[in-house]
Design a protein around this motif. Structure first.
Motif, PDB file in Angstrom:
ATOM      1  N   ALA A 261      29.483  14.491 -19.751  1.00  0.00           N
ATOM      2  CA  ALA A 261      30.543  15.122 -18.971  1.00  0.00           C
ATOM      3  C   ALA A 261      31.895  14.916 -19.642  1.00  0.00           C
ATOM      4  N   GLY A 262      32.078  13.754 -20.248  1.00  0.00           N
ATOM      5  CA  GLY A 262      33.315  13.485 -20.968  1.00  0.00           C
ATOM      6  C   GLY A 262      33.460  14.357 -22.198  1.00  0.00           C
ATOM      7  N   MET A 263      32.374  14.585 -22.905  1.00  0.00           N
ATOM      8  CA  MET A 263      32.390  15.481 -24.057  1.00  0.00           C
ATOM      9  C   MET A 263      32.797  16.893 -23.632  1.00  0.00           C
ATOM     10  N   CYS A 264      32.254  17.331 -22.501  1.00  0.00           N
ATOM     11  CA  CYS A 264      32.598  18.655 -21.978  1.00  0.00           C
ATOM     12  C   CYS A 264      34.070  18.712 -21.596  1.00  0.00           C
ATOM     13  N   TRP A 265      34.584  17.630 -21.035  1.00  0.00           N
ATOM     14  CA  TRP A 265      36.002  17.567 -20.678  1.00  0.00           C
ATOM     15  C   TRP A 265      36.879  17.700 -21.912  1.00  0.00           C
ATOM     16  N   VAL A 266      36.496  16.989 -22.982  1.00  0.00           N
ATOM     17  CA  VAL A 266      37.245  17.068 -24.240  1.00  0.00           C
ATOM     18  C   VAL A 266      37.261  18.504 -24.755  1.00  0.00           C
ATOM     19  N   ALA A 267      36.106  19.169 -24.713  1.00  0.00           N
ATOM     20  CA  ALA A 267      36.016  20.553 -25.191  1.00  0.00           C
ATOM     21  C   ALA A 267      36.929  21.476 -24.385  1.00  0.00           C
ATOM     22  N   ARG A 268      37.009  21.250 -23.097  1.00  0.00           N
ATOM     23  CA  ARG A 268      37.881  22.100 -22.258  1.00  0.00           C
ATOM     24  C   ARG A 268      39.361  21.823 -22.522  1.00  0.00           C
ATOM     25  N   LYS A 269      39.680  20.566 -22.828  1.00  0.00           N
ATOM     26  CA  LYS A 269      41.058  20.217 -23.153  1.00  0.00           C
ATOM     27  C   LYS A 269      41.461  20.764 -24.519  1.00  0.00           C
ATOM     28  N   CYS A 270      40.486  20.848 -25.425  1.00  0.00           N
ATOM     29  CA  CYS A 270      40.757  21.304 -26.799  1.00  0.00           C
ATOM     30  C   CYS A 270      40.142  22.692 -26.983  1.00  0.00           C
ATOM     31  N   LYS A 271      40.669  23.668 -26.278  1.00  0.00           N
ATOM     32  CA  LYS A 271      40.063  25.001 -26.217  1.00  0.00           C
ATOM     33  C   LYS A 271      40.008  25.695 -27.567  1.00  0.00           C
ATOM     34  N   ASN A 272      40.882  25.325 -28.477  1.00  0.00           N
ATOM     35  CA  ASN A 272      40.914  25.971 -29.791  1.00  0.00           C
ATOM     36  C   ASN A 272      40.150  25.194 -30.853  1.00  0.00           C
ATOM     37  N   THR A 273      39.435  24.156 -30.426  1.00  0.00           N
ATOM     38  CA  THR A 273      38.645  23.332 -31.342  1.00  0.00           C
ATOM     39  C   THR A 273      37.162  23.540 -31.077  1.00  0.00           C
ATOM     40  N   HIS A 274      36.418  23.890 -32.112  1.00  0.00           N
ATOM     41  CA  HIS A 274      34.959  23.992 -31.987  1.00  0.00           C
ATOM     42  C   HIS A 274      34.363  22.624 -32.310  1.00  0.00           C
ATOM     43  N   ILE A 275      33.631  22.085 -31.344  1.00  0.00           N
ATOM     44  CA  ILE A 275      33.140  20.706 -31.440  1.00  0.00           C
ATOM     45  C   ILE A 275      31.621  20.699 -31.562  1.00  0.00           C
ATOM     46  N   LEU A 276      31.138  19.973 -32.561  1.00  0.00           N
ATOM     47  CA  LEU A 276      29.703  19.902 -32.859  1.00  0.00           C
ATOM     48  C   LEU A 276      29.121  18.571 -32.407  1.00  0.00           C
ATOM     49  N   ALA A 277      27.907  18.609 -31.866  1.00  0.00           N
ATOM     50  CA  ALA A 277      27.203  17.377 -31.511  1.00  0.00           C
ATOM     51  C   ALA A 277      25.694  17.598 -31.645  1.00  0.00           C
ATOM     52  N   PHE A 278      25.066  16.833 -32.529  1.00  0.00           N
ATOM     53  CA  PHE A 278      23.614  16.834 -32.619  1.00  0.00           C
ATOM     54  C   PHE A 278      23.083  15.771 -31.660  1.00  0.00           C
ATOM     55  N   THR A 279      21.933  16.028 -31.055  1.00  0.00           N
ATOM     56  CA  THR A 279      21.358  15.034 -30.154  1.00  0.00           C
ATOM     57  C   THR A 279      19.840  15.127 -30.128  1.00  0.00           C
TER      58      THR A 279
END
Length: 207
Positions: free
Chosen positions: A104-122
């Motif tokens: 949920a925190g990762m999703c929050w970061v993505a919403r705060k940084c709308k112009n940043t494409h964020i990658l996460a492998f899991t």
């Protein structure tokens, strides 16, 4: 708060322009992670060897884990502050999503940084599947890719991108889709994964 989040720009494969926040491998990964085991090809996860074992690197990884445990809200605020200045960023060259609160925190970061494409492998596909099934939305600029390893193939009911490992033994590579994109080895020169959409796959030569 005694622990400040270390966002690295020194991961050689990513290049200096791509910030990434990392965590200790194994302890934050799924308990049965197949890449944590040694293989006949000289080792599993790259985070269990080489520069990742340097004392200063290990200190920063554990520092980030302690920072999250002490104050999750401030942890993600610090990450967002640093990610917002880049067009692309990454969670976890080392480590994995800790729990649902962390996702949920990762999703929050993505919403705060709308112009940043964020990658996460899991490899914690159950956690992500459960999060989506509960009605939570993964922001479009947070590109979560399920990581396979040999015969470990995540359940993927939501058709998220998948990453495969190509071994020297070709008999272990039969599950790699023919349409999968081959990683050229340098993220800053490619960025395919940072913009990966549903149904897109990639494979990496084991390293």
């Amino acid at each position: 708060m005694s622990h400040f989040v270390h966002v690295s720009t020194t991961v050689s494969k990513l290049g200096p322009a791509i910030p990434t926040v990392n965590l200790p491998a194994v302890i934050t990964c799924r308990p049965d992670a197949p890449c944590a085991k040694l293989t006949e090809e000289g080792g599993g996860c790259y985070c269990l060897k080489g520069r990742w074992l340097f004392k200063n690197v290990q200190k920063s990884l554990w520092n980030n884990l302690y920072a999250y445990r002490e104050n999750p809200k401030l942890y993600f605020e610090m990450i967002a502050h640093q990610f917002q200045f880049s067009t692309v960023a990454r969670f976890h060259s080392s480590g994995d999503i800790i729990d649902e609160e962390y996702l949920a925190g990762m999703c929050w970061v993505a919403r705060k940084c709308k112009n940043t494409h964020i990658l996460a492998f899991t490899k914690k596909f159950e956690l992500v599947n459960s999060y989506i099934e509960a009605g939570h939305r993964i922001p479009k600029n947070l590109h979560i890719i399920y990581s396979t390893w040999d015969n470990f193939i995540p359940e993927n009911p939501y058709n998220l991108p998948m990453a495969y490992v190509k071994f020297k033994d070709e008999s272990r590579n039969t599950h790699i889709p023919k349409k999968a994109f081959e990683c050229p080895g340098k993220c800053e020169e490619c960025l395919y994964c940072f913009y990966a959409k549903k149904g897109q796959d990639v494979f990496f030569k084991k390293h």
